[in-house]
Design a protein around this motif. Sequence first.
Motif, PDB file in Angstrom:
ATOM      1  N   ALA A  97     -28.703   5.243  36.877  1.00 14.92           N
ATOM      2  CA  ALA A  97     -28.752   3.858  37.088  1.00 14.92           C
ATOM      3  C   ALA A  97     -27.554   3.219  37.504  1.00 14.92           C
ATOM      4  O   ALA A  97     -27.388   2.402  38.418  1.00 14.92           O
ATOM      5  CB  ALA A  97     -29.289   2.967  35.889  1.00 14.92           C
ATOM      6  N   ASP A  98     -26.176   3.698  37.155  1.00 17.14           N
ATOM      7  CA  ASP A  98     -24.902   3.064  37.569  1.00 17.14           C
ATOM      8  C   ASP A  98     -24.200   3.766  38.771  1.00 17.14           C
ATOM      9  O   ASP A  98     -23.085   3.867  38.663  1.00 17.14           O
ATOM     10  CB  ASP A  98     -24.258   2.872  36.367  1.00 17.14           C
ATOM     11  N   GLY A  99     -24.994   4.781  39.227  1.00 15.43           N
ATOM     12  CA  GLY A  99     -24.482   5.415  40.357  1.00 15.43           C
ATOM     13  C   GLY A  99     -24.082   6.809  40.311  1.00 15.43           C
ATOM     14  O   GLY A  99     -23.291   7.503  41.298  1.00 15.43           O
ATOM     15  N   ALA A 100     -23.727   7.157  39.184  1.00 14.65           N
ATOM     16  CA  ALA A 100     -23.178   8.772  38.979  1.00 14.65           C
ATOM     17  C   ALA A 100     -24.222   9.834  39.634  1.00 14.65           C
ATOM     18  O   ALA A 100     -25.371   9.475  39.416  1.00 14.65           O
ATOM     19  CB  ALA A 100     -23.075   9.081  37.479  1.00 14.65           C
ATOM     20  N   LEU A 101     -23.785  10.966  39.868  1.00 12.41           N
ATOM     21  CA  LEU A 101     -24.674  12.261  40.146  1.00 12.41           C
ATOM     22  C   LEU A 101     -25.069  12.792  38.997  1.00 12.41           C
ATOM     23  O   LEU A 101     -24.368  12.896  38.125  1.00 12.41           O
ATOM     24  CB  LEU A 101     -23.936  13.109  41.164  1.00 12.41           C
ATOM     25  N   GLU A 102     -26.495  13.243  39.172  1.00 12.78           N
ATOM     26  CA  GLU A 102     -27.092  13.815  37.914  1.00 12.78           C
ATOM     27  C   GLU A 102     -27.123  15.374  38.634  1.00 12.78           C
ATOM     28  O   GLU A 102     -27.668  15.535  39.470  1.00 12.78           O
ATOM     29  CB  GLU A 102     -28.312  13.414  37.438  1.00 12.78           C
ATOM     30  N   VAL A 103     -26.405  16.304  37.659  1.00 16.42           N
ATOM     31  CA  VAL A 103     -26.682  17.718  38.270  1.00 16.42           C
ATOM     32  C   VAL A 103     -27.163  18.539  37.280  1.00 16.42           C
ATOM     33  O   VAL A 103     -26.772  18.681  36.074  1.00 16.42           O
ATOM     34  CB  VAL A 103     -24.987  18.032  38.430  1.00 16.42           C
ATOM     35  N   ALA A 105     -26.924  22.632  36.284  1.00 14.92           N
ATOM     36  CA  ALA A 105     -26.150  23.846  37.031  1.00 14.92           C
ATOM     37  C   ALA A 105     -26.733  24.984  36.000  1.00 14.92           C
ATOM     38  O   ALA A 105     -27.073  24.642  35.093  1.00 14.92           O
ATOM     39  CB  ALA A 105     -24.699  23.581  36.848  1.00 14.92           C
ATOM     40  N   PRO A 106     -26.355  26.097  36.251  1.00 10.57           N
ATOM     41  CA  PRO A 106     -26.493  27.194  35.511  1.00 10.57           C
ATOM     42  C   PRO A 106     -25.856  27.376  34.117  1.00 10.57           C
ATOM     43  O   PRO A 106     -26.322  27.681  33.101  1.00 10.57           O
ATOM     44  CB  PRO A 106     -25.821  28.493  36.216  1.00 10.57           C
ATOM     45  N   ASP A 107     -24.671  26.685  33.762  1.00  7.49           N
ATOM     46  CA  ASP A 107     -24.152  26.480  32.666  1.00  7.49           C
ATOM     47  C   ASP A 107     -24.419  25.132  31.827  1.00  7.49           C
ATOM     48  O   ASP A 107     -23.769  24.694  30.941  1.00  7.49           O
ATOM     49  CB  ASP A 107     -22.598  26.716  32.832  1.00  7.49           C
ATOM     50  N   GLY A 108     -25.393  24.359  32.515  1.00  5.72           N
ATOM     51  CA  GLY A 108     -25.738  22.991  31.727  1.00  5.72           C
ATOM     52  C   GLY A 108     -26.088  22.005  32.603  1.00  5.72           C
ATOM     53  O   GLY A 108     -26.161  21.956  33.936  1.00  5.72           O
ATOM     54  N   LEU A 109     -26.022  20.659  31.958  1.00  4.64           N
ATOM     55  CA  LEU A 109     -26.138  19.363  32.692  1.00  4.64           C
ATOM     56  C   LEU A 109     -24.990  18.571  32.921  1.00  4.64           C
ATOM     57  O   LEU A 109     -24.057  18.561  31.756  1.00  4.64           O
ATOM     58  CB  LEU A 109     -27.370  18.757  32.110  1.00  4.64           C
ATOM     59  N   TYR A 110     -24.777  17.974  34.032  1.00  6.60           N
ATOM     60  CA  TYR A 110     -23.682  17.194  34.378  1.00  6.60           C
ATOM     61  C   TYR A 110     -23.975  15.952  34.741  1.00  6.60           C
ATOM     62  O   TYR A 110     -25.010  15.679  35.451  1.00  6.60           O
ATOM     63  CB  TYR A 110     -22.682  17.863  35.169  1.00  6.60           C
ATOM     64  N   GLU A 111     -23.094  15.006  34.473  1.00  3.43           N
ATOM     65  CA  GLU A 111     -23.075  13.557  34.942  1.00  3.43           C
ATOM     66  C   GLU A 111     -21.695  13.591  35.901  1.00  3.43           C
ATOM     67  O   GLU A 111     -20.498  13.730  35.178  1.00  3.43           O
ATOM     68  CB  GLU A 111     -23.192  12.461  33.992  1.00  3.43           C
ATOM     69  N   VAL A 112     -21.829  13.374  37.199  1.00  7.51           N
ATOM     70  CA  VAL A 112     -20.319  13.430  38.092  1.00  7.51           C
ATOM     71  C   VAL A 112     -20.291  11.944  38.676  1.00  7.51           C
ATOM     72  O   VAL A 112     -20.923  11.371  39.335  1.00  7.51           O
ATOM     73  CB  VAL A 112     -20.723  14.460  39.149  1.00  7.51           C
ATOM     74  N   ARG A 113     -18.978  11.462  38.046  1.00  9.27           N
ATOM     75  CA  ARG A 113     -18.562  10.131  38.418  1.00  9.27           C
ATOM     76  C   ARG A 113     -17.216  10.248  39.191  1.00  9.27           C
ATOM     77  O   ARG A 113     -16.271  10.651  38.588  1.00  9.27           O
ATOM     78  CB  ARG A 113     -18.435   9.173  37.295  1.00  9.27           C
ATOM     79  N   ALA A 114     -17.629  10.090  40.534  1.00  3.94           N
ATOM     80  CA  ALA A 114     -16.442  10.287  41.444  1.00  3.94           C
ATOM     81  C   ALA A 114     -16.153   9.099  42.227  1.00  3.94           C
ATOM     82  O   ALA A 114     -16.613   8.185  42.180  1.00  3.94           O
ATOM     83  CB  ALA A 114     -16.877  11.333  42.539  1.00  3.94           C
ATOM     84  N   GLY A 115     -14.756   9.152  42.603  1.00  6.64           N
ATOM     85  CA  GLY A 115     -14.047   7.772  43.315  1.00  6.64           C
ATOM     86  C   GLY A 115     -14.836   7.952  44.464  1.00  6.64           C
ATOM     87  O   GLY A 115     -14.928   6.497  45.328  1.00  6.64           O
ATOM     88  N   ALA A 116     -15.347   8.942  45.137  1.00  3.73           N
ATOM     89  CA  ALA A 116     -16.045   8.973  46.269  1.00  3.73           C
ATOM     90  C   ALA A 116     -17.024  10.067  46.389  1.00  3.73           C
ATOM     91  O   ALA A 116     -16.742  11.111  45.778  1.00  3.73           O
ATOM     92  CB  ALA A 116     -15.074   8.945  47.557  1.00  3.73           C
ATOM     93  N   VAL A 117     -18.057   9.963  47.143  1.00  9.49           N
ATOM     94  CA  VAL A 117     -19.149  10.923  47.267  1.00  9.49           C
ATOM     95  C   VAL A 117     -19.565  11.176  48.752  1.00  9.49           C
ATOM     96  O   VAL A 117     -19.511  10.212  49.457  1.00  9.49           O
ATOM     97  CB  VAL A 117     -20.462  10.405  46.661  1.00  9.49           C
ATOM     98  N   VAL A 118     -19.361  12.460  48.946  1.00 11.80           N
ATOM     99  CA  VAL A 118     -19.705  12.878  50.566  1.00 11.80           C
ATOM    100  C   VAL A 118     -20.995  13.551  50.328  1.00 11.80           C
ATOM    101  O   VAL A 118     -21.343  14.533  49.735  1.00 11.80           O
ATOM    102  CB  VAL A 118     -18.590  13.636  51.103  1.00 11.80           C
ATOM    103  N   LEU A 119     -22.025  13.018  51.248  1.00 10.62           N
ATOM    104  CA  LEU A 119     -23.319  13.854  51.323  1.00 10.62           C
ATOM    105  C   LEU A 119     -23.459  14.720  52.433  1.00 10.62           C
ATOM    106  O   LEU A 119     -23.132  14.206  53.690  1.00 10.62           O
ATOM    107  CB  LEU A 119     -24.595  12.548  51.479  1.00 10.62           C
ATOM    108  N   ALA A 120     -23.488  15.846  52.252  1.00 12.69           N
ATOM    109  CA  ALA A 120     -23.486  16.976  53.337  1.00 12.69           C
ATOM    110  C   ALA A 120     -24.431  17.902  53.165  1.00 12.69           C
ATOM    111  O   ALA A 120     -24.231  19.164  53.287  1.00 12.69           O
ATOM    112  CB  ALA A 120     -22.001  17.641  53.341  1.00 12.69           C
TER     113      ALA A 120
END
Length: 418
Positions: A97-103, A105-120
Motif C-alpha cells: 500500500a505504501d509503494g514497496a515491492l512484494e517479492v 523468492a526461493p528463500d522466502g518473502l521479501y518487502e523491497v523498499r528502494a530509493g528508486a525502482v527500474v521496471l525492465a
Amino acid sequence: MSTTRTRLTPAVAIVGGGPAGLRAARELAGAVTGRPLVLEREQHAGGIPRHCAHTGFGVRDLHRVLTGPEYARRMAAGAERAGADVRTGAMVTGWSADGALEVTAPDGLYEVRAGAVVLATGARERPRTARLVPGDRPDGVFTTGHLQNLVHLRHGRPGLRAVVVGSELVSWSAVLTLREAGCRTVLMTSERPHGEAYAALPVAGRLGLRVPLRTRTRVTRIIGKRRVEAVQIEDVDTGRRHVVPCDTVVFTGDWIPDNELARSASLDLDPGTLGPAVDGALRTSRPGVFAAGNLLHPVDTADIAALDGAHVARSVLDHLAGGEDPGEAVRIVAEEPLRWISPSTYRPGGRGPARGRLLAWVDELVPFPRVAVVQDGRTLAERRLPWPAAPGRVFRIPSGMLDAVRPDGGDVRVSLRR
C-alpha cells in the motif's frame, strides 16, 4: 493472519534481469550506496537472448558479434562483477500500500523498499489465443519464445514440418531454431504486402534456408486433434483458401509489453505501446519509478534495450542525488501510419532519449519518409530520412527534431509525409 516479509532497502531495485536491467545494474553498481538489487523471475538472468542460439547480439553495446546465450552470460557476469546483487527465481508479485515491492523468492518473502525502482520486465509475443485463430487445440503450437525454450534449454524437438506466422526479425530467429531442431519451415506467412524484416533476410531465407514467404496471407484455422496436422491459409485480397500440411505452427512477433507491474502501480500507460508512459529520461508518472527496454518499445533488439539500461542509470543517479525539478512535460502524439512513438512525453531543456533517437512503429511501408513535427498547428521541423519506415521493425527519428518544442505549446504531433 499476516505473512512476515524480510525487508530489504537497496538504493535501487531493478525488476527484470534481461539486457536493460542488467546493463542498468552494471552502471549503477559502485555509483550508489550498497549494491543495486536485480530481481529476475527466471532461474537464470539474461532475458530472451538466453533462448536464441543464433549470432547477431552485442553489436551496438558490446561492439562485437555474439550468440544469444553468450551475450546473456556476458551481461549477467558484467553486472555481478561490477557489484550488483542479481537474484534469480525472484518473482515480484505486486506493490504494498505504501509503494514497496512484494517479492516471492526461493528463500522466502521479501518487502523491497528502494530509493528508486527500474521496471525492465520486457515484452512477450501474443500467443494463438490472443490472436483469436480458430480451429482445434492440438499439441505443436508455439510462440518463438516457447519454441526456443523447448529447443535450446530443454533440448526437445518440435516436429518435422512447420508454418511460421509472421515475417519480423524474430520470425527468422524461429526459422533458425526450427532448422537446428531438424524441423523444416515449409511456409512463412504474413498479412503485410512486404516481408517485415530487413530486405536481405527474405532473400537469404529463400536462397539459403529455402523458406517460401507468402505475403497478404493469414492462418484462419489450425487442424489436428492430438497433434497439428495442417493449417488453413487465406489470401487476404481474394479470400481464397487452401490447406498446408504441417505438424508445427509458430506464432511470431506481434509484441506486447509485460506491463502487469506498471498497471498494478497505476502508472500512466502509453495507449500505443501499452507500456509505461515515460519522458526522455525514462521517468514514469510515479516519482522514483523508471522504466527501460522493451517494456517501453516492444520490440527492439537486445543491444538497444541494453543501451536504454545505461541511459536510465544516469537518470536514476540524478534522482537519488536530488536533481532539479524536471519541468513540464509535453505529450508526443503519433499520427497514422505511426502506431506509437517512444518516449511519449518530452521535457524541453531536459534529458533527451537514449542515443538521441525517438523510436516509432508503423503499420504501412513508407520507403522514403518525410517526418514532420507540429505543435499548435505550426510545423516546427520537417526532414526526409534516408531509411525506410517499415512494419515489423523500429523506425528511428532524430530527437533533435523536437528542439523547437515549447513547454506551453500543447501536444506535439509527429507524422510521416510522403
